[in-house]
Design an enzyme around this catalytic site. Sequence first.
Site, short mmCIF file in Angstrom:
data_model
loop_
_atom_site.label_atom_id
_atom_site.label_comp_id
_atom_site.label_asym_id
_atom_site.label_seq_id
_atom_site.Cartn_x
_atom_site.Cartn_y
_atom_site.Cartn_z
N LYS A 199 -5.09 27.07 -16.21
CA LYS A 199 -5.97 26.78 -17.35
C LYS A 199 -5.64 25.38 -17.89
CE LYS A 199 -6.08 27.04 -21.69
NZ LYS A 199 -6.84 25.80 -22.01
N GLU A 273 7.76 24.59 -21.25
CA GLU A 273 8.13 23.18 -21.45
C GLU A 273 7.45 22.74 -22.74
OE1 GLU A 273 10.22 21.53 -19.86
OE2 GLU A 273 10.45 22.64 -18.00
N CYS A 307 6.03 14.01 -23.92
CA CYS A 307 6.94 14.99 -24.53
C CYS A 307 8.32 14.40 -24.76
CB CYS A 307 7.02 16.23 -23.66
SG CYS A 307 7.45 15.85 -21.96
N GLU A 404 7.18 16.35 -34.32
CA GLU A 404 6.66 15.60 -33.18
C GLU A 404 5.30 15.00 -33.59
OE1 GLU A 404 5.27 17.92 -29.81
OE2 GLU A 404 6.31 16.53 -28.48
#
Length: 500
Positions: A199, A273, A307, A404
Amino acid sequence: MTPHEHPAHHPLADGFLMRRRYGNCIDGQEQAPRSEAWLPVVDPATGMHIADAPDSGAADVDAAVAAARRAFTDSAWTRLRPADREQMLYRLSQLIEEHGDELSAIETLQSGKLRSIARAVDVGGGAEFVRYMAGWATKLEGQTLQPSIGFPPGVQYHTWTRREAVGVVAAVVPWNFPLAIALWKVAPALAAGCTVVLKPSPETPLTALRLAELALAAGIPPGVLNVVCGAGATGAALCGHPGIDKISFTGSTATGKAIGRAATENMARVTLELGGKSPLIVLGDCDVERAAMGAAMGIFFHQGQVCTAGSRVYVQRRIFEPVVAALAQIAQGMKIGSGFDPETQIGPVVSSRHLDRVLGHLDRARAEGARVLTGGERSGTAGCFIAPTVLVDVHAGMQVVREEVFGPVVTAMPFDDVDEVVRLANDSPYGLAASVWSNDLSAVHRLIPRLQAGTVWVNCHNMLDNNLPLGGYKQSGVGRDLGRAAVEGCTELKSVCMAV
Ligand code: NAD
């Protein structure tokens, strides 16, 4: 291609982008979504509506999982030798490279990323990773062990382990490296003999759909790689589906936690992750220009939508001012524009929603007392561009230091000694990566084990290797992508004990 030209006229699109409305890929067929719902795919550099991709519902997910299950239990795929899977993956890597111009053009259109990055990382790196994983198909192994079982007296035992494909893998991926991260999930699963339902992110579904076509062209049987498009609800339906044996997810920590909970319900295996807030630590012996350039690459690569981005820079006090001044100067000089322009260094962020999110972080940072050395605002009025931003006068409690941002925004803070920087660097819920910049070997070696991070770079940042596991400590995730760990993560370890 100029940013305003219609993508369907792009010669590299090879007909793929001529289709304005896409279906899912289920059982080797393009299928219109049973939900009869679509989501727009938008070029963030221009705001142009490129195409529509399915917003799949539970019935679409059911069909894709059923196709993957059939392919896993009852198809030519299950009867293949590992060497056959190796060959198919190798062929797939060739096809990705052969279609590299087309794939990178689609990637730049849907995500805004620089064409050079799409070509080198998503296509080049992705193809190389598939080739690397092709090799693992024939190299999975168990161990022969020395048993000490003492009963019944006189009986001897032979014990060993086998690695077996875990089954149907759900791969749920983000928008920052859509093709590369899809391949990080798909290639190890196929190397291990699993089948997959992929997906993609709703912002960037097109390269995943093209990948499914290339997989069929590589000889991978129908049903082995299925793609269902949609937003979070589609991902949730997939991850909560009882027919899934393993979930391999890359995305935000909040979504990862929800997926972890859903996985527990079905005892699906998970690799997560997740997000990061990686420190980039410059020790006082480091050359100022080198440190500034390293920090700029660490945060501004792909507009900071990485990331492992070095979003917290810590510089030893004696060189703090010159390093930060040089970093701000680099940021000011970066050329902002379309990812199709080879001169561009900063492209748009992925969507107007994400633009607002990053600008919200900047507003809060200013309100909390951060000083904007450069950037700090939207660039231009059309497209989702943000000026590369350096923030100083920040402290560990500020949101912009803790959360973040996932944009071209870096905070810079001075430190006095190594103990202090270890404390600051580890003062985060995340633990994905860190980098240390110094030529003092002893200091570097003493620092590496003290950093709570899945990867530590020395005198470089954001450097990945197919062989080097990638994953997080703390809330940056569970399990590892890349390397042997990724393919072993798609297996169950079976123990065998034979009385002889
Ligand atoms: P996201 O978590 O919003 O979405 C990721 C994917 O999950 C998308 O496909 C989304 O549709 C799907 N999703 C959303 N809600 C879901 C749910 N409840 N159940 C199942 N699936 C769901 O993340 P994003 O904004 O697309 O990506 C950016 C994030 O990804 C950042 O946090 C970044 O750090 C992280 N990331 C991590 C790595 C790594 O290797 N650790 C690599 C790249 C990106």
